[in-house]
Write an enzyme that holds these catalytic residues in place. Structure first.
Site, PDB file in Angstrom:
ATOM      1  N   HIS A   1       0.827  -1.211   0.000  1.00 53.02           N
ATOM      2  CA  HIS A   1       0.000   0.000   0.000  1.00 53.02           C
ATOM      3  C   HIS A   1       0.863   1.263   0.000  1.00 53.02           C
ATOM      4  O   HIS A   1       0.446   2.304   0.516  1.00 53.02           O
ATOM      5  CB  HIS A   1      -0.970   0.031   1.189  1.00 53.02           C
ATOM      6  CG  HIS A   1      -1.914  -1.134   1.243  1.00 53.02           C
ATOM      7  ND1 HIS A   1      -3.177  -1.095   0.711  1.00 53.02           N
ATOM      8  CD2 HIS A   1      -1.768  -2.376   1.781  1.00 53.02           C
ATOM      9  CE1 HIS A   1      -3.775  -2.268   0.901  1.00 53.02           C
ATOM     10  NE2 HIS A   1      -2.942  -3.058   1.547  1.00 53.02           N
TER      11      HIS A   1
ATOM     12  N   SER B   1      17.907  17.335 -17.269  1.00 48.98           N
ATOM     13  CA  SER B   1      17.192  18.605 -17.320  1.00 48.98           C
ATOM     14  C   SER B   1      17.970  19.620 -18.134  1.00 48.98           C
ATOM     15  O   SER B   1      19.211  19.643 -18.111  1.00 48.98           O
ATOM     16  CB  SER B   1      16.973  19.140 -15.894  1.00 48.98           C
ATOM     17  OG  SER B   1      16.426  20.443 -15.924  1.00 48.98           O
TER      18      SER B   1
ATOM     19  N   LYS C   1      20.923  17.168 -12.709  1.00 45.14           N
ATOM     20  CA  LYS C   1      19.738  16.320 -12.503  1.00 45.14           C
ATOM     21  C   LYS C   1      19.803  15.103 -13.427  1.00 45.14           C
ATOM     22  O   LYS C   1      20.124  15.210 -14.602  1.00 45.14           O
ATOM     23  CB  LYS C   1      18.461  17.112 -12.784  1.00 45.14           C
ATOM     24  CG  LYS C   1      17.184  16.426 -12.294  1.00 45.14           C
ATOM     25  CD  LYS C   1      16.006  17.384 -12.437  1.00 45.14           C
ATOM     26  CE  LYS C   1      14.781  16.877 -11.688  1.00 45.14           C
ATOM     27  NZ  LYS C   1      14.249  15.633 -12.273  1.00 45.14           N
TER      28      LYS C   1
ATOM     29  N   GLU D   1      10.926   5.334 -17.677  1.00 46.33           N
ATOM     30  CA  GLU D   1       9.887   6.108 -18.363  1.00 46.33           C
ATOM     31  C   GLU D   1       9.632   5.572 -19.767  1.00 46.33           C
ATOM     32  O   GLU D   1       8.487   5.430 -20.201  1.00 46.33           O
ATOM     33  CB  GLU D   1      10.303   7.577 -18.406  1.00 46.33           C
ATOM     34  CG  GLU D   1      10.311   8.239 -17.034  1.00 46.33           C
ATOM     35  CD  GLU D   1      11.065   9.557 -17.006  1.00 46.33           C
ATOM     36  OE1 GLU D   1      11.506  10.017 -18.097  1.00 46.33           O
ATOM     37  OE2 GLU D   1      11.224  10.133 -15.919  1.00 46.33           O
TER      38      GLU D   1
END
Length: 464
Positions: free
Chosen positions: A186, A316, A322, A329
């Site tokens: 959960h 980025s 970053k 993805e």
């Protein structure tokens, strides 16, 4: 420059350098829709069918040997990819795939005539319908080509790619078999697990998907060839379906066989719908794996940060340094595409009317795209994510030490209610479980240390 070709509609100008004839040219004009060309795997499968048909027709005396040899030679060139530019037709054409079947018939005939010493194209000495398409129709050729292309793509590309990814995950699971960490259900802290156990679930999920794909392939290996226009076999010699299926199996190395009911093979596409469903199962498993790893790798300082994903490229254009979970993805995006493709295939397969389903091109277009995306995705994810994935053992240990659900180990000793009281107090006071347990007086320090040991909480039946 152009030349004139003819069909039953009449004459039409065709580019001089084209091997195709009138029917292909009309399709180029009448179906100028989108940019999605008929998958080349289907074209090569159709050419394989023409080669096999020429051999069978030669063997049973339905074609002159010289004509059969010319067809075989031209078909071999198409199969080898030498004439891929000669197949310009779009997916969005007649639902039976007739135009693409004729495109292959015309190119093979046009090239065969050139090999015979005549001008490119034409109908002599090799005719696209009477010779190349002999004992066939688009209605059994195209679904057979769909099945051959699908089985080939799965056998030769997808299944090996799944195996490569599974093995890489299994290697990581073995490497981290003893690395204990916090489990989560959960999205909340749960009892301990090893990182190896966590990764082993992914291997098993891929295994289930692979089994489903292999099971679905059994029906896809059955070919409609020999059913001709409506499934009766009209205009094909007795036994032609079985003979050409055996020839195709020998030529392709795939376990192809004749469909027992040609009416169903023309009118329905349940085998491909089932295979698409199995591909969807794989996409679901890959989505789970991708999402889990990007959660575990979130951070690097404000997230879970329990794994370090490979830094493949800057993440980025504005934030220096970053790095993003781009492989996760990409894998999850292609999984979405596969899920959407399965919906389209389901709709298209449900639209069979009477003796023919006329949504064939979109079914095979989506199915082959799904297969290619999944195969490429598995290999890419393995190479650029799984192989270089690293566990942050220190971060895992920190989370484990602070985890409240270690209190579950106390259930057999002090009961659920007292254990829950300890967890609640530790959470409210911001203390450790040990401190809360001692403050409540439910057990001694020695008992806590003996009973709450994460390394003993990893399998059934282990409590002191």
């Amino acid at each position: 420059m152009s030349r004139t070709e003819t069909d039953s509609i009449g004459p039409i100008d065709v580019p001089e350098d084209a091997y195709w004839g009138a029917q292909t040219q009309r399709s180029r004009i009448n179906f100028a829709i989108g940019e999605e060309r008929m998958p080349i795997a289907v074209i090569h499968a159709l050419a394989l069918i023409k080669k096999a048909a020429a051999r069978v027709n030669d063997r049973i005396g339905e074609l002159p040997p010289d004509t059969a040899r010319l067809i075989e030679q031209a078909a071999d060139e198409v199969i080898a990819g030498q004439h891929d530019e000669q197949f310009p037709l779009m997916v969005w054409q007649t639902g039976s795939g007739t135009q693409s079947n004729m495109n292959v018939n015309e190119v093979i005939a046009g090239r065969a005539n050139e090999l015979a010493g005549n001008a490119r194209g034409g109908k002599s000495p090799v005719h696209p319908n009477d010779h190349v398409n002999r004992a066939q129709s688009s209605n059994d050729c195209f679904p057979s080509a769909m099945h051959i292309a699908a089985v080939g793509a799965v056998h030769n590309d997808l299944l090996p790619a799944i195996d490569e990814l599974s093995q890489a995950l299994a290697d990581q699971a073995a490497r981290h078999a003893r690395l204990v960490k916090t489990g989560r259900t959960h999205m909340m802290d749960a009892t301990p697990i090893t990182f190896g156990q966590e990764l082993s679930a992914y291997v098993a999920q891929l295994g289930h998907a692979e089994q489903a794909i292999r099971a679905a392939l059994t029906a896809v290996c059955e070919l409609a060839q020999g059913g001709t226009a409506v499934g009766t076999g009209l205009n094909s010699p007795p036994g032609f379906g079985e003979a050409i299926a055996a020839e195709l199996a020998a030529l392709s190395g795939l376990p192809l066989r004749s469909a027992p009911n040609k009416f169903a093979a023309l009118a329905g596409h349940e085998p491909l719908a089932a295979l698409s469903g199995a591909l969807k199962t794989l996409a679901i498993a890959l989505m789970k794996i991708a999402n889990d790893l990007r959660l575990l790798g979130s951070g690097p300082r404000a997230g879970l940060a329990e794994v370090r994903l490979p830094a493949n490229e800057p993440g980025s254009s504005i934030m220096p340094g970053k790095v993003n979970p781009t492989q996760c993805e990409a894998l999850s995006m292609l999984a979405c595409q596969v899920l959407g493709n399965d919906v389209t295939i389901g709709f298209a397969a449900s639209q069979g009317h009477l003796q023919l389903n006329v949504y064939k091109p979109v079914i095979i277009h989506n199915l082959l795209q799904s297969t290619r995306l999944l195969a490429d995705g598995c290999r890419n994810f393995k190479e650029h994510c799984i192989v270089g994935l690293q566990a942050d053992a220190q971060r895992m240990a920190e989370h484990l030490e602070r985890g409240l659900m270690l209190v579950t180990a106390l259930n057999p000793h002090i009961g659920y209610d007292k254990a829950a009281e300890i967890a609640k107090k530790a959470y409210q006071d911001g203390t450790t479980l040990r401190e809360a347990a001692l403050a409540l007086g439910h057990l001694s320090a020695e008992q806590f240390d003996a009973w709450v040991r994460p390394e003993t909480m990893l399998e059934a039946g282990h409590h002191d």
